[in-house]
Design a protein around this motif. Structure first.
Motif, mmCIF file in Angstrom:
data_model
loop_
_atom_site.group_PDB
_atom_site.id
_atom_site.type_symbol
_atom_site.label_atom_id
_atom_site.label_comp_id
_atom_site.label_asym_id
_atom_site.label_seq_id
_atom_site.Cartn_x
_atom_site.Cartn_y
_atom_site.Cartn_z
ATOM 1 N N PHE A 50 0.811 -1.222 0.000
ATOM 2 C CA PHE A 50 0.000 0.000 0.000
ATOM 3 C C PHE A 50 0.843 1.270 0.000
ATOM 4 N N GLU A 51 1.833 1.309 -0.880
ATOM 5 C CA GLU A 51 2.638 2.511 -1.005
ATOM 6 C C GLU A 51 1.887 3.565 -1.805
ATOM 7 N N ASP A 52 2.311 4.828 -1.689
ATOM 8 C CA ASP A 52 1.744 5.945 -2.444
ATOM 9 C C ASP A 52 0.288 6.201 -2.110
ATOM 10 N N GLY A 53 -0.121 5.915 -0.865
ATOM 11 C CA GLY A 53 -1.460 6.289 -0.425
ATOM 12 C C GLY A 53 -2.591 5.527 -1.071
ATOM 13 N N LEU A 54 -2.364 4.277 -1.448
ATOM 14 C CA LEU A 54 -3.407 3.500 -2.112
ATOM 15 C C LEU A 54 -4.567 3.201 -1.163
ATOM 16 N N VAL A 55 -5.809 3.244 -1.702
ATOM 17 C CA VAL A 55 -7.021 2.918 -0.952
ATOM 18 C C VAL A 55 -7.871 1.982 -1.805
ATOM 19 N N PRO A 56 -8.775 1.200 -1.181
ATOM 20 C CA PRO A 56 -9.595 0.264 -1.955
ATOM 21 C C PRO A 56 -10.772 0.949 -2.642
ATOM 22 N N PHE A 57 -11.240 0.363 -3.721
ATOM 23 C CA PHE A 57 -12.475 0.822 -4.354
ATOM 24 C C PHE A 57 -13.247 -0.391 -4.859
ATOM 25 N N LEU A 58 -14.564 -0.210 -5.011
ATOM 26 C CA LEU A 58 -15.454 -1.224 -5.559
ATOM 27 C C LEU A 58 -16.504 -0.499 -6.380
ATOM 28 N N THR A 59 -16.630 -0.834 -7.633
ATOM 29 C CA THR A 59 -17.589 -0.135 -8.500
ATOM 30 C C THR A 59 -18.161 -1.099 -9.520
ATOM 31 N N GLY A 60 -19.434 -0.907 -9.887
ATOM 32 C CA GLY A 60 -20.062 -1.784 -10.871
ATOM 33 C C GLY A 60 -21.554 -1.568 -10.933
ATOM 34 N N PHE A 61 -22.282 -2.628 -11.247
ATOM 35 C CA PHE A 61 -23.736 -2.554 -11.386
ATOM 36 C C PHE A 61 -24.370 -3.717 -10.627
ATOM 37 N N VAL A 62 -25.567 -3.481 -10.066
ATOM 38 C CA VAL A 62 -26.353 -4.518 -9.404
ATOM 39 C C VAL A 62 -27.635 -4.702 -10.191
ATOM 40 N N GLY A 63 -27.875 -5.909 -10.658
ATOM 41 C CA GLY A 63 -29.084 -6.174 -11.433
ATOM 42 C C GLY A 63 -29.065 -7.563 -12.013
ATOM 43 N N SER A 64 -29.604 -7.690 -13.232
ATOM 44 C CA SER A 64 -29.741 -8.988 -13.880
ATOM 45 C C SER A 64 -28.578 -9.248 -14.828
ATOM 46 N N LEU A 65 -28.170 -10.492 -14.921
ATOM 47 C CA LEU A 65 -27.107 -10.875 -15.842
ATOM 48 C C LEU A 65 -27.622 -10.808 -17.277
ATOM 49 N N TYR A 81 -18.071 2.443 -4.372
ATOM 50 C CA TYR A 81 -17.522 2.728 -3.035
ATOM 51 C C TYR A 81 -16.044 3.007 -3.191
ATOM 52 N N VAL A 82 -15.574 4.104 -2.594
ATOM 53 C CA VAL A 82 -14.150 4.420 -2.537
ATOM 54 C C VAL A 82 -13.769 4.566 -1.075
ATOM 55 N N GLY A 83 -12.806 3.783 -0.648
ATOM 56 C CA GLY A 83 -12.416 3.773 0.750
ATOM 57 C C GLY A 83 -11.439 4.877 1.105
ATOM 58 N N THR A 84 -10.966 4.821 2.319
ATOM 59 C CA THR A 84 -9.972 5.763 2.824
ATOM 60 C C THR A 84 -8.808 4.971 3.402
ATOM 61 N N SER A 85 -7.803 5.686 3.870
ATOM 62 C CA SER A 85 -6.652 5.016 4.482
ATOM 63 C C SER A 85 -7.055 4.239 5.734
ATOM 64 N N ASP A 86 -8.197 4.611 6.346
ATOM 65 C CA ASP A 86 -8.663 3.885 7.528
ATOM 66 C C ASP A 86 -9.081 2.463 7.199
ATOM 67 N N TYR A 110 -21.814 -7.005 -10.387
ATOM 68 C CA TYR A 110 -20.744 -7.328 -11.329
ATOM 69 C C TYR A 110 -19.972 -6.044 -11.600
ATOM 70 N N GLY A 111 -18.655 -6.078 -11.333
ATOM 71 C CA GLY A 111 -17.873 -4.870 -11.551
ATOM 72 C C GLY A 111 -16.412 -5.079 -11.244
ATOM 73 N N PHE A 112 -15.827 -4.049 -10.663
ATOM 74 C CA PHE A 112 -14.385 -4.052 -10.451
ATOM 75 C C PHE A 112 -14.056 -3.757 -8.995
ATOM 76 N N MET A 113 -13.017 -4.423 -8.503
ATOM 77 C CA MET A 113 -12.474 -4.169 -7.178
ATOM 78 C C MET A 113 -10.976 -3.981 -7.340
ATOM 79 N N GLY A 114 -10.426 -3.078 -6.545
ATOM 80 C CA GLY A 114 -8.981 -2.893 -6.633
ATOM 81 C C GLY A 114 -8.497 -1.773 -5.749
ATOM 82 N N LEU A 115 -7.366 -1.197 -6.120
ATOM 83 C CA LEU A 115 -6.749 -0.119 -5.357
ATOM 84 C C LEU A 115 -6.542 1.074 -6.277
ATOM 85 N N GLN A 116 -6.661 2.263 -5.715
ATOM 86 C CA GLN A 116 -6.388 3.471 -6.473
ATOM 87 C C GLN A 116 -5.637 4.452 -5.591
#
Length: 627
Positions: A50-65, A81-86, A110-116
């Motif tokens: 978690f260098e350079d101040g990275l925080v988690p995020f989760l973004t996408g859509f909720v519905g039918s496939l 959702y975009v998280g914080t350092s906490d 269905y979407g993406f999870m990762g760090l930004q």
């Protein structure tokens, strides 16, 4: 219990068009709030830093496939959702308490999870999906935040505010016992936890004294103390969690210990006589994430898997560490890492720091006995051209103090400040283990920042370490034997090397110790690294051996009554005995090499048992010396 989902950027066992199925570990429900999603991000089996101040995020859509088994803007509702350092809880883990807006309707997320980073630039991104179930009004919908077992105990303690007198006293004692039981349940047999419990006990005693003395206990008193309890207990549980999680991470390096090491390690374990002092000794792993270098380029064609031979150094450290529960201590004796082949020296240093951190984290989290890391000439990152041979490009003494936790004295060892050199006593076995820093040269520079001394090519010892050795480390309790480890052999023993500084002083001190020489004064001959020390030994001491690495070979010599023993490298690519013939041993038990060293003080014997390369040769498989 919250399930931790592990995502590794280098081990995605999926196709490029697929997404991670999180539904076995995590799902949502319409109406839920503050739903904890715990994810551990890894790189090549090691926790993300978690260098350079990275925080988690989760973004996408909720519905039918849709027909592609995805949810898009046409079939679902956008959520993010975009998280914080906490949210970053350490050791590669994040804990996202997802709001109810992430579960707007029944269906599939269905979407993406990762760090930004702080600029919104995304890195370490994964495609993921999970279910969002219907919030049926006939069903119980928990809109309160998740409460851990510890939080439930703290909630229970808050209800004590409304009790008085003997009821309060009895309830508080019960609460204390429940906290203690919780900590014991997570197997927290570490000093920090015991310290925490002692502090909590003191606070509880103070509160109970107030009751006993009929001194009114106000709500403010209780609130203040409960806040203190919570902080202390959270710290203790975090300590345990990090240790437990670290053990898991370390044993998962590059898939963990391979099956072909099972029998050799089991046989080695059976050799350990726990009545003696036992040291696990590994040297010259040369863990390197960025090279295909051939040390014997004149004699053989580079095989296609040469990078694996270098990169496996971190995984192979697990072999020795797996035996640590039977050992009194473990030493990784230097050249733990190698310099990655980067044309950009700035990037090279960053990669080298990561290699060092990877190796240290693996050692400290996986070992079940005290583990010490010595530094070798490669660890310093000073194999540079004259132009690039600067302090800014080197791994400095300050870096080592942090990377190898020297300042923390994790095992109660004695050091000279934050030095790499140390000693540690084992009173039951009557052994003092001394580690010497054989690349202890000044970090002085010229006016343009160029280092005056090159720790890659020259081994040396400075006055503070030599004075510490003679007047502190070798002031040993009666009846003890001394076992010394250092990366480079002492000049004039196993090797003769003109590129060494003050080795003669070390050799002289050790010989004076075993001979009980008193009233000694030594002056060095190198005016650039001056030495003048005085010391006195009133009785003869015992040195079991001075054990070294560096030369990538096996050897031994007894010089003036002292055993000097060399162990060959773990590095499969650089064996000085077998040379390129050992390359074929990759993927077999002979790809590694380390010794189990036992010291029998009562009978003045020291034994070396080899695991890996050398075990097939009677000359090196089991060596024994008198002292």
């Amino acid at each position: 219990m919250i399930s931790t989902i592990t995502l590794d950027t280098y081990k995605q066992q999926i196709g490029s068009g697929d997404a991670f199925n999180l539904s076995d570990s995590f799902n949502g429900r319409v109406g839920d709030e503050q739903v904890p999603l715990v994810v551990q991000f890894k790189e090549r089996g090691l926790a993300h830093r978690f260098e350079d101040g990275l925080v988690p995020f989760l973004t996408g859509f909720v519905g039918s496939l849709d027909e592609n088994d995805q949810v898009t803007a046409e079939t679902g509702e956008a959520v993010s959702y975009v998280g914080t350092s906490d949210d970053v809880v350490g050791l590669g883990r994040v804990k996202m308490n997802l709001p109810g807006t992430m579960f707007p309707q029944e269906g599939t997320f269905y979407g993406f999870m990762g760090l930004q980073n702080t600029d919104g630039k995304r890195v370490t991104t994964f495609s993921v999906w999970f279910h969002v179930y219907n919030g049926n009004p006939d069903m119980y919908v928990n809109k309160a935040p998740f409460r851990s077992e510890l939080q439930k105990l703290l909630d229970a303690a808050q209800t004590l505010v409304n009790t008085e007198g003997e009821q309060f006293k009895a309830a508080m004692i019960d609460w204390e016992q429940r906290v203690t039981a919780l900590l014991n349940d997570v197997d927290g047999d570490v000093a920090k936890v015991h310290t925490t419990l002692t502090a909590v006990q003191t606070k509880l005693d103070g509160l109970l004294d107030k009751i006993t003395q009929s001194d009114l206990l106000t709500k403010a008193d209780l609130d203040t103390n409960l806040a203190t309890f919570k902080a202390q207990i959270d710290t203790a549980l975090t300590t345990i969690t990090q240790i437990d999680q670290g053990l898991f991470e370390a044993t998962d390096v590059d898939g963990g210990i391979p099956a072909y090491m099972g029998n050799p390690l089991a046989t080695a374990r059976a050799q350990v006589d726990t009545g003696l002092f036992n040291l696990g000794f590994g040297t010259d792993y040369h863990y390197d994430i960025g090279t295909s270098y051939n040390p014997f380029s004149a004699s053989a064609t580079v095989p296609s898997n040469m990078p694996d031979l270098w990169n496996s150094g971190l995984r192979k450290a697990l072999n020795l560490l797996s035996l640590s529960d039977t050992l009194d201590a473990v030493v990784f004796n230097g050249d733990n890492t190698d310099e990655p082949a980067y044309s950009d020296v700035t990037e090279e240093r960053k990669a080298m720091i990561k290699e060092q951190a990877d190796f240290a984290t693996t050692a400290f989290t996986a070992s079940e006995s005290p583990v010490f890391l010595m530094k070798g000439n490669h660890d310093n990152n000073q194999d540079q051209s004259a132009t690039n041979h600067t302090l800014a490009n080197a791994i400095t003494d300050e870096d080592f103090a942090k990377l190898y936790h020297q300042a923390d004295r994790l095992y109660g060892e004695s050091r000279n400040g934050n030095s790499n050199y140390f000693y540690k006593d084992f009173p039951v076995k009557k052994v003092r283990l001394i580690g010497l820093d054989s690349y202890d040269l000044p970090e002085t520079t010229t006016s343009d920042g160029t280092l005056v001394f090159n720790r890659f090519t020259t081994s040396g010892f400075q006055q503070p370490q030599l004075n510490w050795l003679a007047n502190d480390a070798l002031k040993v309790p009666a009846g003890y034997a001394v076992l010394l480890v250092t990366h480079a052999p002492i000049n004039g023993t196993l090797v003769t090397n003109d590129a060494s500084i003050n080795h003669d002083i070390v050799k002289h001190i050790l010989e004076d110790y075993v001979n009980g020489v008193s009233g000694q004064e030594l002056t060095g001959t190198n005016t650039s690294v001056p030495v003048n020390i005085k010391y006195s030994f009133t009785t003869k001491g015992k040195i079991a051996a001075v054990v070294t690495g560096h030369m990538h070979t096996d050897g031994n010599a007894t010089v003036n009554g002292i055993n000097y023993v060399e162990t060959r490298c773990s590095l499969t690519a650089g064996d000085s005995i077998l040379q390129n013939k050992r390359w074929a041993d990759y993927g077999t038990p002979l790809e590694d090499a380390f010794d189990l060293i036992s010291v029998d003080v009562a009978n003045s014997k020291i034994k070396f048992y080899r695991v890996g390369a050398g075990s097939e040769d009677v000359s090196y498989a089991q060596r024994q010396f008198k002292f």
